[in-house]
Design an enzyme around this catalytic site. Structure first.
Site, PDB file in Angstrom:
ATOM      1  N   ASP A  14     -48.270  26.133  14.626  1.00  0.00           N
ATOM      2  CA  ASP A  14     -47.138  27.076  14.709  1.00  0.00           C
ATOM      3  C   ASP A  14     -47.008  27.731  16.082  1.00  0.00           C
ATOM      4  OD1 ASP A  14     -46.975  26.526  11.970  1.00  0.00           O
ATOM      5  OD2 ASP A  14     -48.158  28.292  11.458  1.00  0.00           O
ATOM      6  N   GLU A 193     -37.586  27.307   7.320  1.00  0.00           N
ATOM      7  CA  GLU A 193     -38.521  28.332   7.762  1.00  0.00           C
ATOM      8  C   GLU A 193     -38.634  28.278   9.285  1.00  0.00           C
ATOM      9  OE1 GLU A 193     -42.305  27.348   6.013  1.00  0.00           O
ATOM     10  OE2 GLU A 193     -41.999  25.204   6.388  1.00  0.00           O
TER      11      GLU A 193
END
Length: 288
Positions: A14, A193
């Site tokens: 991420d 997301e």
């Protein structure tokens, strides 16, 4: 510029990136591990060094025995008017498809000296639930907070997750929302997301990770001429990339973008190289 991926190997999922003058700073998720929110530095986007962590003191931030995969998710780094912000969410248990009341609480920490671990502030918590938070400052000074949470209440036949991107305006000193959240992106896969918003010229761009962080993971982009609240137009060439189960590197997505010194734009994203001898994998930072 030539380079070899991954630019940061190992467990570094991420990624989020920002440039300040000639310096690039990058953060990644740490989940249940402490200290949290590692900060990497580079001058060329190729050679990276770990310079510290934003979450270092239990007196200011504690992770109380979370289950594996809990803890600190999806750190985002931003810089605005001399201040660095790192945004994340933290929680103990991950059961959104079973109980809509179990949602992580997002927060941010800030500093004017990113080189000093002790300079990071106490967390300021948002009252807007969700995970994968992103902050965006518009030209008029309005601050927008985007986050991910379920679009629908559990109903028979509903998608397992139904994660979607919602946005609201926020008062940064308190973390309080100053508008009702608005849904701005949902996915046919049931998962949208990892949102990041940018503005370039007359367009706002919304980048999202879709399909879930598994073999269907991919990156999408939309644009708006009206602002962060939309309406948003889906790009004609989505997904921007999608690596399948036969590829050597898989699960590519959750991207963040940065403009280089020469005006060229770059993306960093996570990727998984499956280990054939078992079910384990490593998550690395890739750059394009």
């Amino acid at each position: 510029m030539s380079f070899t991926n991954p630019i940061i190997p190992g467990f570094n999922p991420d990624p989020s990136i920002v440039r300040v003058d000639h310096d690039f700073f990058l953060v990644t998720s740490t989940f249940e591990y402490f200290p949290g929110a590692p900060i990497y530095h580079s001058r060329d986007l190729i050679q990276w060094s770990l310079i510290g962590h934003a979450l270092t003191r239990p007196s200011k931030f504690q992770i109380h025995t979370p289950e594996p995969g809990g803890g600190v998710w999806a750190t985002t780094i931003r810089y605005h008017r001399g201040v660095f912000y790192i945004v994340a969410a933290s929680f103990q248990r991950y059961r959104p498809q079973q109980d809509d009341r179990v949602w992580p609480q997002g927060f941010y920490v800030k500093t004017t000296d990113i080189w000093d671990d002790d300079s990071w502030s106490d967390p300021i918590y948002f009252d807007q639930v969700g995970f994968d938070q992103d902050l965006f400052w518009d030209d008029d000074g309005t601050v927008y907070l985007s986050s991910t949470y379920r679009k629908l209440q559990p109903t028979p036949g509903a998608k397992l997750k139904d994660f979607a991107i919602h946005i609201c305006t926020v008062d940064l000193p308190t973390g309080r929302s100053t508008s009702e959240p608005k849904l701005i992106r949902e996915s046919s896969s049931g998962v949208a997301e990892g949102s990041h918003i940018f503005k370039r010229d007359r367009y706002w761009y919304l980048f999202t990770a879709e399909g879930g962080t598994e073999s269907g993971h991919s990156e999408w982009v939309c644009r708006s001429e009206s602002g962060p609240l939309g309406p948003w137009e889906v790009g004609p060439n989505n997904p921007l990339w999608l690596n399948g189960v036969e590829d050597e590197v898989q699960n590519t997505g959750h991207a963040d973008l940065v403009e280089g010194v020469n005006g060229q734009w770059w993306a960093v994203l996570l990727g998984v190289r499956p280990m054939r001898r078992g079910k384990e994998w490593e998550e690395s930072v890739l750059g394009w």
